[in-house]
Write a protein that holds these residues in place. Structure first.
Motif, PDB file in Angstrom:
ATOM      1  N   ASP A  68      14.828  71.281  25.653  1.00  0.00           N
ATOM      2  CA  ASP A  68      14.855  72.337  24.650  1.00  0.00           C
ATOM      3  C   ASP A  68      15.684  71.856  23.456  1.00  0.00           C
ATOM      4  N   ARG A  69      15.852  72.697  22.454  1.00  0.00           N
ATOM      5  CA  ARG A  69      16.533  72.298  21.223  1.00  0.00           C
ATOM      6  C   ARG A  69      18.052  72.386  21.307  1.00  0.00           C
ATOM      7  N   LEU A  70      18.574  72.940  22.378  1.00  0.00           N
ATOM      8  CA  LEU A  70      20.014  73.073  22.517  1.00  0.00           C
ATOM      9  C   LEU A  70      20.639  71.712  22.804  1.00  0.00           C
ATOM     10  N   GLY A  71      21.796  71.466  22.264  1.00  0.00           N
ATOM     11  CA  GLY A  71      22.464  70.186  22.468  1.00  0.00           C
ATOM     12  C   GLY A  71      22.172  69.222  21.336  1.00  0.00           C
ATOM     13  N   HIS A  72      22.838  68.069  21.384  1.00  0.00           N
ATOM     14  CA  HIS A  72      22.675  67.041  20.356  1.00  0.00           C
ATOM     15  C   HIS A  72      21.409  66.226  20.602  1.00  0.00           C
ATOM     16  N   ASP A  73      20.815  65.738  19.532  1.00  0.00           N
ATOM     17  CA  ASP A  73      19.565  64.978  19.632  1.00  0.00           C
ATOM     18  C   ASP A  73      19.688  63.772  20.546  1.00  0.00           C
ATOM     19  N   ASP A  74      20.788  63.020  20.442  1.00  0.00           N
ATOM     20  CA  ASP A  74      20.940  61.823  21.282  1.00  0.00           C
ATOM     21  C   ASP A  74      21.077  62.197  22.754  1.00  0.00           C
ATOM     22  N   GLN A  75      21.769  63.283  23.035  1.00  0.00           N
ATOM     23  CA  GLN A  75      21.892  63.735  24.427  1.00  0.00           C
ATOM     24  C   GLN A  75      20.549  64.221  24.954  1.00  0.00           C
TER      25      GLN A  75
ATOM     26  N   LEU B  42       7.896  56.276  44.962  1.00  0.00           N
ATOM     27  CA  LEU B  42       8.174  56.580  46.372  1.00  0.00           C
ATOM     28  C   LEU B  42       6.918  57.041  47.115  1.00  0.00           C
ATOM     29  N   GLN B  43       5.947  57.583  46.372  1.00  0.00           N
ATOM     30  CA  GLN B  43       4.693  58.022  46.978  1.00  0.00           C
ATOM     31  C   GLN B  43       3.680  56.879  47.080  1.00  0.00           C
ATOM     32  N   GLY B  44       4.071  55.677  46.603  1.00  0.00           N
ATOM     33  CA  GLY B  44       3.210  54.516  46.752  1.00  0.00           C
ATOM     34  C   GLY B  44       2.496  54.046  45.501  1.00  0.00           C
ATOM     35  N   VAL B  45       2.756  54.672  44.360  1.00  0.00           N
ATOM     36  CA  VAL B  45       2.131  54.238  43.113  1.00  0.00           C
ATOM     37  C   VAL B  45       2.872  53.000  42.606  1.00  0.00           C
ATOM     38  N   ASP B  46       2.136  52.002  42.173  1.00  0.00           N
ATOM     39  CA  ASP B  46       2.710  50.767  41.649  1.00  0.00           C
ATOM     40  C   ASP B  46       3.542  51.075  40.401  1.00  0.00           C
ATOM     41  N   ALA B  47       4.814  50.702  40.410  1.00  0.00           N
ATOM     42  CA  ALA B  47       5.714  50.982  39.291  1.00  0.00           C
ATOM     43  C   ALA B  47       5.219  50.368  37.983  1.00  0.00           C
ATOM     44  N   GLU B  48       4.482  49.276  38.075  1.00  0.00           N
ATOM     45  CA  GLU B  48       3.951  48.619  36.877  1.00  0.00           C
ATOM     46  C   GLU B  48       2.881  49.460  36.181  1.00  0.00           C
ATOM     47  N   LYS B  49       2.350  50.442  36.893  1.00  0.00           N
ATOM     48  CA  LYS B  49       1.293  51.284  36.330  1.00  0.00           C
ATOM     49  C   LYS B  49       1.831  52.594  35.740  1.00  0.00           C
ATOM     50  N   ILE B  50       3.164  52.734  35.730  1.00  0.00           N
ATOM     51  CA  ILE B  50       3.773  53.969  35.254  1.00  0.00           C
ATOM     52  C   ILE B  50       4.736  53.658  34.115  1.00  0.00           C
ATOM     53  N   LYS B  51       4.589  54.381  33.032  1.00  0.00           N
ATOM     54  CA  LYS B  51       5.495  54.278  31.896  1.00  0.00           C
ATOM     55  C   LYS B  51       6.227  55.609  31.773  1.00  0.00           C
ATOM     56  N   ALA B  52       7.548  55.559  31.640  1.00  0.00           N
ATOM     57  CA  ALA B  52       8.337  56.783  31.471  1.00  0.00           C
ATOM     58  C   ALA B  52       8.978  56.759  30.090  1.00  0.00           C
ATOM     59  N   GLU B  53       8.887  57.891  29.389  1.00  0.00           N
ATOM     60  CA  GLU B  53       9.503  57.971  28.063  1.00  0.00           C
ATOM     61  C   GLU B  53      10.032  59.371  27.815  1.00  0.00           C
ATOM     62  N   GLY B  54      11.042  59.454  26.983  1.00  0.00           N
ATOM     63  CA  GLY B  54      11.617  60.736  26.609  1.00  0.00           C
ATOM     64  C   GLY B  54      11.307  61.061  25.162  1.00  0.00           C
ATOM     65  N   LYS B  55      11.054  62.336  24.910  1.00  0.00           N
ATOM     66  CA  LYS B  55      10.766  62.804  23.551  1.00  0.00           C
ATOM     67  C   LYS B  55      11.845  63.758  23.039  1.00  0.00           C
ATOM     68  N   GLY B  56      12.881  63.994  23.845  1.00  0.00           N
ATOM     69  CA  GLY B  56      13.919  64.927  23.421  1.00  0.00           C
ATOM     70  C   GLY B  56      13.335  66.311  23.189  1.00  0.00           C
ATOM     71  N   SER B  57      13.739  66.922  22.074  1.00  0.00           N
ATOM     72  CA  SER B  57      13.273  68.283  21.766  1.00  0.00           C
ATOM     73  C   SER B  57      12.198  68.278  20.676  1.00  0.00           C
ATOM     74  N   SER B  58      11.521  67.157  20.484  1.00  0.00           N
ATOM     75  CA  SER B  58      10.583  66.999  19.367  1.00  0.00           C
ATOM     76  C   SER B  58       9.234  67.703  19.546  1.00  0.00           C
ATOM     77  N   ALA B  59       8.911  68.164  20.750  1.00  0.00           N
ATOM     78  CA  ALA B  59       7.597  68.785  20.979  1.00  0.00           C
ATOM     79  C   ALA B  59       7.736  70.083  21.775  1.00  0.00           C
ATOM     80  N   PRO B  60       8.336  71.101  21.165  1.00  0.00           N
ATOM     81  CA  PRO B  60       8.527  72.357  21.899  1.00  0.00           C
ATOM     82  C   PRO B  60       7.215  73.112  22.121  1.00  0.00           C
ATOM     83  N   LEU B  61       7.152  73.809  23.236  1.00  0.00           N
ATOM     84  CA  LEU B  61       6.022  74.704  23.507  1.00  0.00           C
ATOM     85  C   LEU B  61       6.335  76.107  22.997  1.00  0.00           C
ATOM     86  N   THR B  62       7.619  76.437  22.977  1.00  0.00           N
ATOM     87  CA  THR B  62       8.067  77.783  22.636  1.00  0.00           C
ATOM     88  C   THR B  62       9.156  77.729  21.574  1.00  0.00           C
ATOM     89  N   GLU B  63       9.046  78.590  20.582  1.00  0.00           N
ATOM     90  CA  GLU B  63      10.106  78.783  19.585  1.00  0.00           C
ATOM     91  C   GLU B  63      10.750  80.136  19.881  1.00  0.00           C
TER      92      GLU B  63
END
Length: 80
Positions: free
Chosen positions: A8-15, A33-54
């Motif tokens: 959500d938008r609360l807190g500092h952008d870097d946090q 842990l469920q058996g999916v190859d880690a090489e096939k998964i990309k994880a990324e953070g977007k912070g509060s840049s794409a809210p669903l609710t205002e």
């Protein structure tokens, strides 16, 4: 598979960016842990840049509840 963490938008952008990245990494670890190859998964953070609710609540407790849908993880699957 791309796992995208959000906050959500609360807190500092870097946090929020760190939190959203950690949220995505947690889901990636779950898939691994469920058996999916880690090489096939990309994880990324977007912070509060794409809210669903205002929210315009002034009461902090109600504001936190209103913003709850913004604290999430989206999962994108791409087929070859």
């Amino acid at each position: 598979i791309t796992v995208i963490g959000h906050t959500d938008r609360l807190g500092h952008d870097d946090q929020n960016l760190k939190l959203s990245t950690a949220r995505a990494e947690t889901i990636k670890e779950f898939f691994v842990l469920q058996g999916v190859d880690a090489e096939k998964i990309k994880a990324e953070g977007k912070g509060s840049s794409a809210p669903l609710t205002e929210c315009t609540e002034t009461n902090r407790k109600k504001l936190i509840a209103c913003l709850s849908s913004n604290r999430r993880v989206d999962i994108e699957f791409k087929q070859k």
